[in-house]
Design a protein around this motif. Structure first.
Motif, PDB file in Angstrom:
ATOM      1  N   LEU A 128       1.504   5.233  14.871  1.00 34.82           N
ATOM      2  CA  LEU A 128       2.570   5.635  13.958  1.00 34.82           C
ATOM      3  C   LEU A 128       2.325   5.138  12.536  1.00 34.82           C
ATOM      4  CD1 LEU A 128       5.677   4.975  16.243  1.00 34.82           C
ATOM      5  CD2 LEU A 128       4.612   7.181  15.696  1.00 34.82           C
ATOM      6  N   MET A 129       1.611   4.021  12.413  1.00 30.51           N
ATOM      7  CA  MET A 129       1.324   3.482  11.085  1.00 30.51           C
ATOM      8  C   MET A 129       0.180   4.206  10.392  1.00 30.51           C
ATOM      9  SD  MET A 129       3.414   1.173  10.099  1.00 30.51           S
ATOM     10  CE  MET A 129       2.455   0.459   8.754  1.00 30.51           C
ATOM     11  N   GLY A 130      -0.597   4.956  11.150  1.00 26.72           N
ATOM     12  CA  GLY A 130      -1.718   5.693  10.563  1.00 26.72           C
ATOM     13  C   GLY A 130      -1.302   6.598   9.414  1.00 26.72           C
ATOM     14  N   PRO A 131      -0.288   7.461   9.607  1.00 30.97           N
ATOM     15  CA  PRO A 131       0.164   8.332   8.515  1.00 30.97           C
ATOM     16  C   PRO A 131       0.706   7.557   7.320  1.00 30.97           C
ATOM     17  CG  PRO A 131       0.932   9.166  10.629  1.00 30.97           C
ATOM     18  CD  PRO A 131       0.356   7.811  10.891  1.00 30.97           C
ATOM     19  N   VAL A 132       1.334   6.411   7.574  1.00 32.31           N
ATOM     20  CA  VAL A 132       1.842   5.579   6.471  1.00 32.31           C
ATOM     21  C   VAL A 132       0.672   5.061   5.643  1.00 32.31           C
ATOM     22  CG1 VAL A 132       3.139   3.505   5.870  1.00 32.31           C
ATOM     23  CG2 VAL A 132       3.852   4.893   7.830  1.00 32.31           C
ATOM     24  N   LEU A 143      -0.704   7.849   3.631  1.00 30.77           N
ATOM     25  CA  LEU A 143       0.224   8.240   2.566  1.00 30.77           C
ATOM     26  C   LEU A 143       0.038   7.386   1.317  1.00 30.77           C
ATOM     27  CD1 LEU A 143       2.643  10.134   1.947  1.00 30.77           C
ATOM     28  CD2 LEU A 143       4.139   8.300   2.727  1.00 30.77           C
ATOM     29  N   LEU A 144      -0.347   6.129   1.514  1.00 31.89           N
ATOM     30  CA  LEU A 144      -0.495   5.212   0.385  1.00 31.89           C
ATOM     31  C   LEU A 144      -1.863   5.307  -0.302  1.00 31.89           C
ATOM     32  CD1 LEU A 144       1.177   2.047   1.942  1.00 31.89           C
ATOM     33  CD2 LEU A 144       2.141   3.553   0.187  1.00 31.89           C
ATOM     34  N   LYS A 145      -2.846   5.892   0.368  1.00 30.49           N
ATOM     35  CA  LYS A 145      -4.202   5.940  -0.170  1.00 30.49           C
ATOM     36  C   LYS A 145      -4.336   6.689  -1.497  1.00 30.49           C
ATOM     37  CE  LYS A 145      -7.748   6.357   2.581  1.00 30.49           C
ATOM     38  NZ  LYS A 145      -8.661   6.826   3.653  1.00 30.49           N
ATOM     39  N   PRO A 146      -3.654   7.822  -1.683  1.00 34.73           N
ATOM     40  CA  PRO A 146      -3.834   8.575  -2.932  1.00 34.73           C
ATOM     41  C   PRO A 146      -3.416   7.823  -4.197  1.00 34.73           C
ATOM     42  CG  PRO A 146      -2.852   9.964  -1.246  1.00 34.73           C
ATOM     43  CD  PRO A 146      -2.810   8.567  -0.728  1.00 34.73           C
ATOM     44  N   PHE A 147      -2.621   6.755  -4.063  1.00 30.70           N
ATOM     45  CA  PHE A 147      -2.178   6.020  -5.244  1.00 30.70           C
ATOM     46  C   PHE A 147      -3.330   5.295  -5.945  1.00 30.70           C
ATOM     47  CE2 PHE A 147       1.775   6.559  -2.897  1.00 30.70           C
ATOM     48  CZ  PHE A 147       2.660   6.910  -3.905  1.00 30.70           C
ATOM     49  N   GLY A 148      -4.406   5.059  -5.212  1.00 36.30           N
ATOM     50  CA  GLY A 148      -5.595   4.486  -5.829  1.00 36.30           C
ATOM     51  C   GLY A 148      -5.514   3.026  -6.204  1.00 36.30           C
ATOM     52  N   LEU A 149      -4.517   2.310  -5.721  1.00 35.44           N
ATOM     53  CA  LEU A 149      -4.360   0.888  -6.048  1.00 35.44           C
ATOM     54  C   LEU A 149      -4.585   0.001  -4.825  1.00 35.44           C
ATOM     55  CD1 LEU A 149      -1.164   1.158  -8.292  1.00 35.44           C
ATOM     56  CD2 LEU A 149      -3.521   0.837  -9.060  1.00 35.44           C
ATOM     57  N   GLN A 150      -5.206   0.580  -3.802  1.00 37.57           N
ATOM     58  CA  GLN A 150      -5.452  -0.133  -2.542  1.00 37.57           C
ATOM     59  C   GLN A 150      -4.154  -0.581  -1.867  1.00 37.57           C
ATOM     60  OE1 GLN A 150      -8.664  -0.351  -1.294  1.00 37.57           O
ATOM     61  NE2 GLN A 150      -9.140   0.905  -3.074  1.00 37.57           N
ATOM     62  N   LEU A 151      -3.071   0.145  -2.154  1.00 37.31           N
ATOM     63  CA  LEU A 151      -1.777  -0.228  -1.577  1.00 37.31           C
ATOM     64  C   LEU A 151      -1.768  -0.099  -0.059  1.00 37.31           C
ATOM     65  CD1 LEU A 151       0.703   1.441  -4.120  1.00 37.31           C
ATOM     66  CD2 LEU A 151       0.026  -0.968  -3.962  1.00 37.31           C
ATOM     67  N   GLU A 152      -2.627   0.785   0.458  1.00 36.46           N
ATOM     68  CA  GLU A 152      -2.669   0.959   1.913  1.00 36.46           C
ATOM     69  C   GLU A 152      -3.108  -0.329   2.615  1.00 36.46           C
ATOM     70  OE1 GLU A 152      -6.710   2.383   0.387  1.00 36.46           O
ATOM     71  OE2 GLU A 152      -4.611   2.405  -0.250  1.00 36.46           O
ATOM     72  N   MET A 153      -3.824  -1.194   1.875  1.00 39.72           N
ATOM     73  CA  MET A 153      -4.268  -2.459   2.466  1.00 39.72           C
ATOM     74  C   MET A 153      -3.097  -3.374   2.809  1.00 39.72           C
ATOM     75  SD  MET A 153      -7.503  -2.493   2.922  1.00 39.72           S
ATOM     76  CE  MET A 153      -7.609  -0.721   3.214  1.00 39.72           C
ATOM     77  N   LEU A 154      -1.962  -3.152   2.168  1.00 37.46           N
ATOM     78  CA  LEU A 154      -0.780  -3.970   2.448  1.00 37.46           C
ATOM     79  C   LEU A 154      -0.194  -3.668   3.830  1.00 37.46           C
ATOM     80  CD1 LEU A 154       0.992  -3.872  -1.036  1.00 37.46           C
ATOM     81  CD2 LEU A 154      -0.218  -5.807   0.003  1.00 37.46           C
ATOM     82  N   THR A 155      -0.634  -2.566   4.438  1.00 39.89           N
ATOM     83  CA  THR A 155      -0.201  -2.229   5.802  1.00 39.89           C
ATOM     84  C   THR A 155      -1.261  -2.575   6.836  1.00 39.89           C
ATOM     85  OG1 THR A 155      -1.112   0.038   5.836  1.00 39.89           O
ATOM     86  CG2 THR A 155       1.057  -0.263   4.832  1.00 39.89           C
ATOM     87  N   TYR A 156      -2.448  -2.920   6.372  1.00 43.77           N
ATOM     88  CA  TYR A 156      -3.594  -3.108   7.271  1.00 43.77           C
ATOM     89  C   TYR A 156      -3.357  -4.220   8.289  1.00 43.77           C
ATOM     90  CZ  TYR A 156      -8.546  -2.178   8.234  1.00 43.77           C
ATOM     91  OH  TYR A 156      -9.728  -1.776   8.811  1.00 43.77           O
ATOM     92  N   GLY A 157      -2.604  -5.238   7.923  1.00 47.12           N
ATOM     93  CA  GLY A 157      -2.388  -6.376   8.801  1.00 47.12           C
ATOM     94  C   GLY A 157      -1.737  -6.031  10.126  1.00 47.12           C
TER      95      GLY A 157
END
Length: 219
Positions: free
Chosen positions: A52-56, A59-73
């Motif tokens: 379920l977290m995969g789409p989240v 979703l954050l990847k296109p922002f280009g600020l590595q924000l998706e890494m904040l969900t990686y944990g």
């Protein structure tokens, strides 16, 4: 009342307590059916959460600020959680690997690669508890276990080329955000969840009896 009983049966009670502790210590390294079932259930739950977290994450990847890494944990949580819950050797590795396999079964976006990550993250997560000889199950060990799993993910990122396109501040954000996420989502979060379960008494069904447990009964 208990102290009176203890005084009357101090000799036999002492032998029984010592024997019980010895038996408990012998069982610490062995997984029983309950341990395996709890690990499987936890892995199923976390595997679904990973899916379920995969789409989240995407979703954050296109922002280009590595924000998706904040969900990686969140992908490191299975190992620390089950290790804190069951407190036996091998369960962190088993849980992390099994949860990754469950994510694959739920058609996670990473495919079979998810299992590879689960394996190495499980090894690194388990290594922290092993380093403490499976005697410390604190917030610190949970955090270190989550961070270790994140280090494992970085190691696998290299051959797959996930870091080669990142330079300068982008690479820095990737590393910093992933570590922060590991500390919060795979350190603090599983520790808080297990502490909440402890208050319900559920954890006593799956943990080996310790000397502290006997000491409580003697008071």
């Amino acid at each position: 009342m208990l102290s009176g009983i203890n005084r009357q049966h101090s000799h036999h009670g002492g032998r029984a307590t010592s024997g019980g502790i010895a038996m408990a210590e012998q069982k610490i390294g062995k997984l029983n059916l309950t341990d395996i079932l709890v690990t499987i259930v936890a892995s199923l739950v976390f595997g679904l959460i990973f899916r379920l977290m995969g789409p989240v994450y995407d979703l954050l990847k296109p922002f280009g600020l590595q924000l998706e890494m904040l969900t990686y944990g969140i992908w490191f949580i299975a190992g620390p959680f089950v290790a804190l819950l069951i407190r036996k050797p091998g369960v962190a590795f088993l849980a992390e690997t099994a949860a990754a396999a469950v994510e694959l079964l739920f058609a996670g976006s990473g495919g079979i690669i998810n299992v590879y990550y689960g394996l190495i993250q499980g090894v690194f997560s388990e290594a922290v508890f092993a380093a403490f000889l499976y005697k410390r199950f604190t917030l610190l060990t949970a955090i270190l276990s989550g961070v270790a799993a994140s280090i494992g993910s970085f190691i696998l990122d290299i051959p797959y080329g996930y870091l080669t396109g990142l330079v300068g501040w982008n690479l820095t954000l990737n590393i910093v955000f992933r570590f922060i996420s590991a500390i919060i989502l795979a350190g603090f979060l599983p520790y808080i969840l297990v502490k909440a379960l402890e208050k319900t008494g559920v954890t006593q069904l799956v943990r080996p009896v310790t000397k502290e447990d006997y000491d409580v009964l003697k008071k």
